[in-house]
Design a protein around this motif. Sequence first.
Motif, PDB file in Angstrom:
ATOM      1  N   HIS A 521      49.144  47.001  37.508  1.00 42.91           N
ATOM      2  CA  HIS A 521      49.160  47.731  36.237  1.00 42.91           C
ATOM      3  C   HIS A 521      49.702  46.821  35.132  1.00 42.91           C
ATOM      4  O   HIS A 521      49.184  46.806  34.003  1.00 42.91           O
ATOM      5  CB  HIS A 521      50.014  49.002  36.380  1.00 42.91           C
ATOM      6  N   ALA A 522      50.722  46.026  35.466  1.00 43.07           N
ATOM      7  CA  ALA A 522      51.280  45.089  34.476  1.00 43.07           C
ATOM      8  C   ALA A 522      50.227  44.049  34.070  1.00 43.07           C
ATOM      9  O   ALA A 522      50.126  43.693  32.893  1.00 43.07           O
ATOM     10  CB  ALA A 522      52.529  44.405  35.036  1.00 43.07           C
ATOM     11  N   HIS A 523      49.439  43.565  35.036  1.00 36.35           N
ATOM     12  CA  HIS A 523      48.357  42.627  34.700  1.00 36.35           C
ATOM     13  C   HIS A 523      47.371  43.282  33.721  1.00 36.35           C
ATOM     14  O   HIS A 523      46.952  42.670  32.733  1.00 36.35           O
ATOM     15  CB  HIS A 523      47.578  42.238  35.970  1.00 36.35           C
ATOM     16  N   LEU A 524      46.979  44.504  34.030  1.00 35.43           N
ATOM     17  CA  LEU A 524      46.031  45.230  33.173  1.00 35.43           C
ATOM     18  C   LEU A 524      46.621  45.413  31.768  1.00 35.43           C
ATOM     19  O   LEU A 524      45.964  45.145  30.750  1.00 35.43           O
ATOM     20  CB  LEU A 524      45.718  46.596  33.808  1.00 35.43           C
ATOM     21  N   ALA A 525      47.890  45.863  31.729  1.00 31.34           N
ATOM     22  CA  ALA A 525      48.534  46.142  30.443  1.00 31.34           C
ATOM     23  C   ALA A 525      48.691  44.863  29.619  1.00 31.34           C
ATOM     24  O   ALA A 525      48.522  44.878  28.395  1.00 31.34           O
ATOM     25  CB  ALA A 525      49.899  46.788  30.679  1.00 31.34           C
ATOM     26  N   ALA A 537      41.051  51.543  30.043  1.00 32.29           N
ATOM     27  CA  ALA A 537      39.991  50.626  30.417  1.00 32.29           C
ATOM     28  C   ALA A 537      39.930  50.561  31.935  1.00 32.29           C
ATOM     29  O   ALA A 537      40.872  50.976  32.615  1.00 32.29           O
ATOM     30  CB  ALA A 537      40.267  49.233  29.849  1.00 32.29           C
ATOM     31  N   VAL A 538      38.807  50.055  32.418  1.00 34.36           N
ATOM     32  CA  VAL A 538      38.729  49.713  33.832  1.00 34.36           C
ATOM     33  C   VAL A 538      39.362  48.338  33.988  1.00 34.36           C
ATOM     34  O   VAL A 538      39.170  47.469  33.148  1.00 34.36           O
ATOM     35  CB  VAL A 538      37.257  49.664  34.296  1.00 34.36           C
ATOM     36  N   GLY A 539      40.127  48.147  35.052  1.00 34.64           N
ATOM     37  CA  GLY A 539      40.698  46.823  35.302  1.00 34.64           C
ATOM     38  C   GLY A 539      40.293  46.318  36.675  1.00 34.64           C
ATOM     39  O   GLY A 539      40.509  47.015  37.667  1.00 34.64           O
ATOM     40  N   ALA A 540      39.659  45.150  36.715  1.00 32.40           N
ATOM     41  CA  ALA A 540      39.456  44.468  37.999  1.00 32.40           C
ATOM     42  C   ALA A 540      40.552  43.422  38.081  1.00 32.40           C
ATOM     43  O   ALA A 540      40.509  42.417  37.377  1.00 32.40           O
ATOM     44  CB  ALA A 540      38.078  43.833  38.072  1.00 32.40           C
ATOM     45  N   ILE A 541      41.568  43.710  38.876  1.00 27.84           N
ATOM     46  CA  ILE A 541      42.736  42.830  38.941  1.00 27.84           C
ATOM     47  C   ILE A 541      42.729  42.168  40.318  1.00 27.84           C
ATOM     48  O   ILE A 541      43.035  42.787  41.328  1.00 27.84           O
ATOM     49  CB  ILE A 541      44.051  43.617  38.735  1.00 27.84           C
ATOM     50  N   GLU A 557      42.258  44.835  43.223  1.00 23.63           N
ATOM     51  CA  GLU A 557      42.410  46.217  42.753  1.00 23.63           C
ATOM     52  C   GLU A 557      41.438  46.584  41.638  1.00 23.63           C
ATOM     53  O   GLU A 557      41.201  45.801  40.718  1.00 23.63           O
ATOM     54  CB  GLU A 557      43.851  46.421  42.249  1.00 23.63           C
ATOM     55  N   LEU A 558      40.922  47.783  41.731  1.00 23.27           N
ATOM     56  CA  LEU A 558      40.086  48.345  40.665  1.00 23.27           C
ATOM     57  C   LEU A 558      40.865  49.513  40.088  1.00 23.27           C
ATOM     58  O   LEU A 558      41.046  50.535  40.754  1.00 23.27           O
ATOM     59  CB  LEU A 558      38.742  48.807  41.240  1.00 23.27           C
ATOM     60  N   LEU A 559      41.374  49.334  38.891  1.00 26.35           N
ATOM     61  CA  LEU A 559      42.223  50.355  38.284  1.00 26.35           C
ATOM     62  C   LEU A 559      41.509  51.000  37.111  1.00 26.35           C
ATOM     63  O   LEU A 559      40.643  50.390  36.480  1.00 26.35           O
ATOM     64  CB  LEU A 559      43.537  49.742  37.784  1.00 26.35           C
ATOM     65  N   LEU A 767      39.480  41.871  33.053  1.00 29.32           N
ATOM     66  CA  LEU A 767      39.427  40.983  34.211  1.00 29.32           C
ATOM     67  C   LEU A 767      40.690  40.135  34.205  1.00 29.32           C
ATOM     68  O   LEU A 767      40.880  39.303  33.321  1.00 29.32           O
ATOM     69  CB  LEU A 767      38.183  40.089  34.140  1.00 29.32           C
ATOM     70  N   SER A 768      41.571  40.370  35.176  1.00 29.68           N
ATOM     71  CA  SER A 768      42.792  39.580  35.205  1.00 29.68           C
ATOM     72  C   SER A 768      43.302  39.446  36.629  1.00 29.68           C
ATOM     73  O   SER A 768      42.684  39.916  37.576  1.00 29.68           O
ATOM     74  CB  SER A 768      43.852  40.183  34.277  1.00 29.68           C
TER      75      SER A 768
END
Length: 818
Positions: A521-525, A537-541, A557-559, A767-768
């Motif tokens: 979640h921190a990567h996405l944020a 947003a969708v996040g592919a982490i 992870e797909l968030l 994408l992160s």
Amino acid sequence: MSASPDVRRRVAVRVEGIVQGVGFRPFVFRLAHELGVAGWVRNDEHGVLAEVEGPADAVEAFVARVRADAPPLAEVDRVACQERALRDEPGFAIVATGVADPGELPSAPITADTATCADCLAELFDPADRRFRYPFVNCTNCGPRFTIVRGVPYDRALTTMAAFTMCEACQAEYDDPLDRRFHAQPNACPVCGPAVALVDGVGREPAADSLLSDRGSAGRDDRVASYPPYGRMTRHDPVRAAADLLLTGQILAVKGLGGYHLACRADDESAVAALRARKHREDRPFALMVHDLAAARALVELDAAEEALLVGRERPIVLARRRAGAAVAPSVAPGAPDLGVMLPYTPLHHLLAADTAVPLVMTSANLSDEPIAFLDDDARHRLSGIADVFLVHDRPIETRTDDSVVRVVGGRPLMLRRSRGFVPASLALPVPAARPLLACGAELKSTFCVARGERAWVGHHIGDLKNFETLESFREGIAHFEELFAVKPEVVAHDLHPDYLSTAYALEREGVELVGVQHHHAHLAACLAEHGESGPAVGAILDGSGYGTDETVWGGELLVGDLAGFERAGHLWPVRLPGGDRAVREPWRMACAWLLEAGEDVTAPPAALAGAVDPARWRTVAQMVATGTAAPMTTSAGRLFDAVGALCGLRAEITHEGQAAIELEAAALGGEAGKPYSVDVREGGVPSAPGHTPTPGHTPAPGHTPTPGHAPVLIDPREAIRRIARDVAAGVAVSAIAARFHAGLAEAVARACVGIAARSGLDTVVLSGGVFQNRVLLEAVATHVEGAGLRALVPQRLPPNDGGIAYGQAAVAARRME
Ligand SMILES: [Zn+2]
Ligand SMILES: [Zn+2]
């Protein structure tokens, strides 16, 4: 509407942003002179305040140009004007800084260290200039800042220049508002400033006079400086002597801006191999310093974005494609398709580069995994077995700061390590922090972040906190930033991993409110926030590992989420991580886990690994995987790349993080993807075999909402694993296998994201995660996502790896305070 020239006006002009310590007041002074307006300018707690009075059109021109023509290091956020009554004073003055209102917190006055500017360079190489060949020439537009600052306000007395008293000539420059060195805190010259010396490992000048060059001398002929640890300096030019030693193949420790480098000729295999052997750093690539852009072009292929980064004032190491036949020794970067290249960023580097005129290895001075050396005694102690000679100086380094590392992906910079040159420039927070906060980051590639209001300051790259010295740097760095930016944290954000030392540090802080933030979640944020967005947003982490809300090891992870929270919409197919951390160092273990998961025979290592793995150990690991003994579940994407790298026979064991994955990417660059391996994407279907059940009874983390109404989307690469095993056995080229794997996985990740975006009504995919340092994968996923009409959001100013976690935690904590 332009006013008639005989109408006079007076306005107060407030300028906010990075406007202190960057030559802003002298710029205003010169501008006022040029336009013929009267008034004054001063610094205050908000930035710069001026009052100008004159013909209306001159005043209007002043207001426009105060932003448009601001000095190179300034960043003007806002210019606000207010009408004032005419005062009719004569001339224009710079007035002393007023006493700040104690109720107001100071703005960020500390800028990043900046590469030597063109004016200073011209002086450096001008035999007629009083600073000819002076290794510490600087001005308000360039030079050391963050690395020499001890406290605030930013003033010479609170820098490591405090011990040097300016000579008359330097003081005159410093006091003259029209001079380029007006209030340049590190201003110095050969008469009054720091000096370099060439010494051996115990601090003596190298005994042999022959070691020292007689070709020239720096401007210190008639002066003999003494500095306690290093003995006395001769009239010789130590830099030229150092260059001579480099040219003869010696290894030098060179004290730079944020720490020591180890340097040698990059084209001399025996020198580079000796450095590698002494450093115990088996095959991690060494960075190179070349004297100019043309020399860089001879080593690597550069596009416009890469060239802009190389010559930019931050001067990071730029990872770029190695040119075929580049004249560097094989030991510089074994097996790496890229070379890390940088241009000189201090006058000392410029002199060394000019005097040697060959590419130099310039690698952080440390043994593997230790932090870079920056204190003189410590450096001498730690490096005496590595360096033949030390090129040192007597300006102390306050804060250890590594070189930053950047690569260009899809025409845009992708930060891999954000440190010297970029830190401590602030970043905005999309949701301002209502209370001052600290975010403690992750554990590997650690950074921290302090924030108040809409500003966040991300600390320099600290490294692996499991190293004692690194953990000390982390604590000291936080204390330093809290002072520099006047942040007294009331809220402390941390990772959910209970064993991270950064988490332990957060729990130690007393009297604060703690905010736990899930790793991915921190990567996405972080990615959302650096682009000024809040989501959803969708996040592919995709990364190596992070603590999941079900207490398993997440990493593919797909968030679906925003700054406040997230749901886990899907993930990579889970497998065993046999031996925990040992599986990270020994990718063959992941090959075994994935083969078993894919239903392949694991009674013996596959042929590609047969020579590298003991069959008895292989069988033990296969047993661990089958029974789940000492083998937690993971959805790590990094470990999938490791497994494929091992299956291809690239690497059974690694010496540095991500090595197998980096080599797999390198192989893919040369391969024809042809028909990509098929990677399945579907909703649900994780088998309920032992260990595939999440730990029962866990409490969901704050911000984590279980997905209502949807089984998780699974990215299932088992068929690809089977195909890879068969193709390797059949002797298919590794480059082709690597390319098909990258292409197949990228397509599947994109397909999963597009599906999740459609059902969630979202149009943006973040994408992160550290795996997206892989250029082949990132470009392919982004292309697919954009091809489906969605927006791909990629980290740029902060790394996709764990170096971006602290800022992401800060963005989440600020949002949750709202
Ligand atoms: Zn300069
Ligand atoms: Zn001087």
